[in-house]
Design an enzyme around this catalytic site. Structure first.
Site, PDB file in Angstrom:
ATOM      1  N   CYS A 242       1.039  -1.376   0.230  1.00  0.00           N
ATOM      2  CA  CYS A 242       0.743   0.162   0.003  1.00  0.00           C
ATOM      3  C   CYS A 242       0.896   1.113  -0.358  1.00  0.00           C
ATOM      4  CB  CYS A 242      -0.836   0.395   1.602  1.00  0.00           C
ATOM      5  SG  CYS A 242      -2.125  -1.102   0.547  1.00  0.00           S
TER       6      CYS A 242
ATOM      7  N   HIS B  76      -3.996   7.035   1.674  1.00  0.00           N
ATOM      8  CA  HIS B  76      -3.875   5.372   1.569  1.00  0.00           C
ATOM      9  C   HIS B  76      -5.429   5.635   1.800  1.00  0.00           C
ATOM     10  CE1 HIS B  76      -4.248   1.904   0.242  1.00  0.00           C
ATOM     11  NE2 HIS B  76      -3.767   0.690   1.918  1.00  0.00           N
TER      12      HIS B  76
ATOM     13  N   ASN C 223      -9.890  -0.525  -1.472  1.00  0.00           N
ATOM     14  CA  ASN C 223      -8.669  -0.724  -1.201  1.00  0.00           C
ATOM     15  C   ASN C 223      -7.994  -1.264  -2.769  1.00  0.00           C
ATOM     16  OD1 ASN C 223      -5.847  -1.233  -0.556  1.00  0.00           O
ATOM     17  ND2 ASN C 223      -5.955  -1.917   1.501  1.00  0.00           N
TER      18      ASN C 223
HETATM   19  O1  UT7 Z   1      -3.730  -1.024   3.237  1.00  0.00           O
HETATM   20  C1  UT7 Z   1      -3.321  -1.890   3.806  1.00  0.00           C
HETATM   21  C2  UT7 Z   1      -3.825  -2.306   5.809  1.00  0.00           C
HETATM   22  N1  UT7 Z   1      -5.099  -2.223   5.980  1.00  0.00           N
HETATM   23  C3  UT7 Z   1      -5.203  -2.316   6.913  1.00  0.00           C
HETATM   24  O2  UT7 Z   1      -4.852  -0.796   6.668  1.00  0.00           O
HETATM   25  C4  UT7 Z   1      -6.360  -2.423   7.282  1.00  0.00           C
HETATM   26  C5  UT7 Z   1      -6.400  -2.739   8.417  1.00  0.00           C
HETATM   27  N2  UT7 Z   1      -7.709  -3.109   8.940  1.00  0.00           N
HETATM   28  C6  UT7 Z   1      -8.857  -2.823   9.405  1.00  0.00           C
HETATM   29  O3  UT7 Z   1      -8.848  -2.347   8.575  1.00  0.00           O
HETATM   30  C7  UT7 Z   1      -9.796  -3.518  10.000  1.00  0.00           C
HETATM   31  O4  UT7 Z   1      -9.213  -4.550  11.405  1.00  0.00           O
HETATM   32  C8  UT7 Z   1     -10.798  -4.334   9.226  1.00  0.00           C
HETATM   33  C9  UT7 Z   1     -11.975  -3.211   8.849  1.00  0.00           C
HETATM   34  C10 UT7 Z   1     -10.376  -5.161   8.948  1.00  0.00           C
HETATM   35  C11 UT7 Z   1     -11.487  -5.793  10.333  1.00  0.00           C
HETATM   36  O5  UT7 Z   1     -12.499  -4.293  11.754  1.00  0.00           O
HETATM   37  P1  UT7 Z   1     -12.264  -4.360  12.886  1.00  0.00           P
HETATM   38  O6  UT7 Z   1     -12.826  -3.842  13.093  1.00  0.00           O
HETATM   39  O7  UT7 Z   1     -11.020  -4.783  13.519  1.00  0.00           O
HETATM   40  O8  UT7 Z   1     -12.993  -6.163  13.510  1.00  0.00           O
HETATM   41  P2  UT7 Z   1     -12.231  -7.030  13.944  1.00  0.00           P
HETATM   42  O9  UT7 Z   1     -11.421  -8.022  12.790  1.00  0.00           O
HETATM   43  O10 UT7 Z   1     -11.898  -7.725  15.389  1.00  0.00           O
HETATM   44  O11 UT7 Z   1     -13.808  -8.085  13.863  1.00  0.00           O
HETATM   45  C12 UT7 Z   1     -14.811  -8.030  14.235  1.00  0.00           C
HETATM   46  C13 UT7 Z   1     -16.118  -8.987  14.059  1.00  0.00           C
HETATM   47  C14 UT7 Z   1     -15.344 -10.532  14.446  1.00  0.00           C
HETATM   48  O12 UT7 Z   1     -16.505 -11.041  14.733  1.00  0.00           O
HETATM   49  P3  UT7 Z   1     -16.856 -11.715  16.454  1.00  0.00           P
HETATM   50  O13 UT7 Z   1     -15.497 -12.620  16.539  1.00  0.00           O
HETATM   51  O14 UT7 Z   1     -16.949 -10.086  16.973  1.00  0.00           O
HETATM   52  O15 UT7 Z   1     -18.096 -12.411  16.583  1.00  0.00           O
HETATM   53  C15 UT7 Z   1     -15.579 -10.673  12.538  1.00  0.00           C
HETATM   54  O16 UT7 Z   1     -15.635 -12.119  12.844  1.00  0.00           O
HETATM   55  O17 UT7 Z   1     -15.851  -8.588  13.154  1.00  0.00           O
HETATM   56  C16 UT7 Z   1     -16.342 -10.098  12.189  1.00  0.00           C
HETATM   57  N3  UT7 Z   1     -16.073  -9.847  10.734  1.00  0.00           N
HETATM   58  C17 UT7 Z   1     -17.142  -9.722  10.287  1.00  0.00           C
HETATM   59  N4  UT7 Z   1     -19.311  -9.387   9.954  1.00  0.00           N
HETATM   60  C18 UT7 Z   1     -19.522  -9.035   9.350  1.00  0.00           C
HETATM   61  C19 UT7 Z   1     -15.222  -9.791  10.130  1.00  0.00           C
HETATM   62  N5  UT7 Z   1     -14.807  -9.442   9.351  1.00  0.00           N
HETATM   63  C20 UT7 Z   1     -17.126  -9.161   8.233  1.00  0.00           C
HETATM   64  C21 UT7 Z   1     -17.471  -9.015   7.652  1.00  0.00           C
HETATM   65  N6  UT7 Z   1     -18.540  -8.643   8.026  1.00  0.00           N
HETATM   66  N7  UT7 Z   1     -16.943  -9.127   6.345  1.00  0.00           N
END
Ligand code: UT7
Length: 332
Positions: free
Chosen positions: A116, A257, A287
């Site tokens: 990125c 980004h 992204n």
């Molecule tokens: O460009 C390269 C660099 N990349 C980034 O900068 C990405 C950085 N990370 C992020 O943007 C975020 O961490 C994500 C968008 C990937 C995830 O968001 P989050 O708020 O950190 O969610 P999480 O991983 O803590 O997941 C929260 C919940 C989980 O469920 P439980 O365990 O709380 O029941 C996940 O299973 O959300 C669930 N979850 C989803 N639910 C519905 C994860 N993906 C999804 C989804 N739809 N697509």
């Protein structure tokens, strides 16, 4: 210490494949909801390339548009630097494929892998050749077909990305009043394990086993990357401004980004900037990895948010970890 490069961006163009995939479409592919995607990431839709369309195709389209817009002939191009993590193949480089399709017969070129932060790295590298006086016209391209490495069984990653390309033309700057003022790049390889594609390289060459284990896809520890990005985006922005005797109040626009709207807003808040000073287009594209920043510049120009002399900051954090910040005075 500031590291001025006597080079400026003189044109920008972008290209996205025509197929739009909305969050409602994603709901049909994986267990997710429009509400989750919008509230956690800011994404509403993204563009997906059709099978057979690769990064070189998107990059070529963006470059062709740019050359037509600028009235530059392909044979005037000296160098093509392509930032991508989804090259058409390991070799030849995507830059070679684009060089051939453009008919840029006098150009040399190469690919650069910094995920990125790739476009920011490629801009700094390409601009060095212009600043040194050896090159007059350099094409810097960010192009990625992320759908080629997305696991559509992993809802935590497949909803985040899209496909696209952006290209800029870099030419000599006439005075200190225009062009690149400074750049700041870092690598923290200890974060490599948090965002990577395990197989397909020399460590794990493609085999039935790597395919069965789904190792040719993006693997991400989302929260780890999120925390790092939130912290480093604002720290980098402050550092590059400070060492040039500037503050966030001097900025006309930040083109960050586009990985997550919450990361962008956190940086914006720490810098005390209002919405008019931060380019956001993640809602339409998701992204697109190396393409987010040049595509952001395209939108900024189209929305007339850049004027000659404006102080502009490009900033990215990505896999590696890599970080990239480029500070410039807009030149047209
Ligand atoms: O460009 C390269 C660099 N990349 C980034 O900068 C990405 C950085 N990370 C992020 O943007 C975020 O961490 C994500 C968008 C990937 C995830 O968001 P989050 O708020 O950190 O969610 P999480 O991983 O803590 O997941 C929260 C919940 C989980 O469920 P439980 O365990 O709380 O029941 C996940 O299973 O959300 C669930 N979850 C989803 N639910 C519905 C994860 N993906 C999804 C989804 N739809 N697509």
């Amino acid at each position: 210490m500031s590291q001025r490069i006597a080079a400026k961006i003189t044109g920008v163009a972008g290209y996205v494949p025509p197929r739009v995939v909305t969050n409602a479409d994603m709901e049909k592919m994986v267990d997710t909801t429009d509400e989750w995607i919008r509230s956690r990431t800011g994404i509403r839709e993204r563009h997906f390339a059709d099978p057979g369309v690769a990064s070189s195709h998107l990059g070529t389209e963006a470059a062709k548009k740019l050359l037509a817009m600028k009235g530059v002939r392909p044979e005037e191009i000296d160098l093509i630097v392509v930032a991508t993590v989804t090259p058409d193949m390991l070799f030849p480089a995507t830059a070679c494929l684009i060089q051939d399709r453009l008919g840029a017969t006098k150009a040399w070129g190469f690919d650069l892998s910094a995920a990125c932060s790739g476009f920011a790295y490629a801009l700094t590298v390409g601009a060095q050749f212009v600043g040194a006086g050896s090159h007059k016209k350099v094409l810097v391209i960010g192009a990625d077909v992320m759908t080629s490495i997305l696991d559509f069984k992993d809802r935590a990653t497949c909803v985040l990305f899209g496909d696209g390309a952006g290209a800029v033309l870099v030419e000599p700057a006439a005075s200190e009043a225009e062009g690149i003022i400074d750049f700041l790049h870092e690598v923290d390889g200890s974060g490599g394990c948090n965002l990577y594609m395990p197989a397909g390289g020399s460590l794990h060459p493609p085999s039935h086993e790597t395919v069965d284990k789904r190792m040719h896809y993006v693997h991400q520890e989302g929260q780890q990357v999120f925390k790092y990005a939130v912290r480093r985006m604002s720290e980098l922005a402050c550092e590059i401004l400070e060492r040039n005797g500037l503050t966030s109040r001097d900025l006309a626009l930040v083109v960050p980004h586009q990985a997550n709207l919450r990361i962008i807003r956190a940086m914006q808040e720490r810098l005390g900037l209002d919405d008019s000073k931060v380019l956001v287009n993640i809602d339409h594209y998701g992204n697109t990895t190396a393409a987010t920043i040049p595509m952001g510049l395209v939108d900024a120009v189209e929305q007339k948010r850049l004027r000659k002399g404006d102080l502009v900051l490009l900033i990215a954090v990505g896999a590696g970890y890599t970080t990239g910040a480029v500070l410039m005075r807009w030149a047209y």
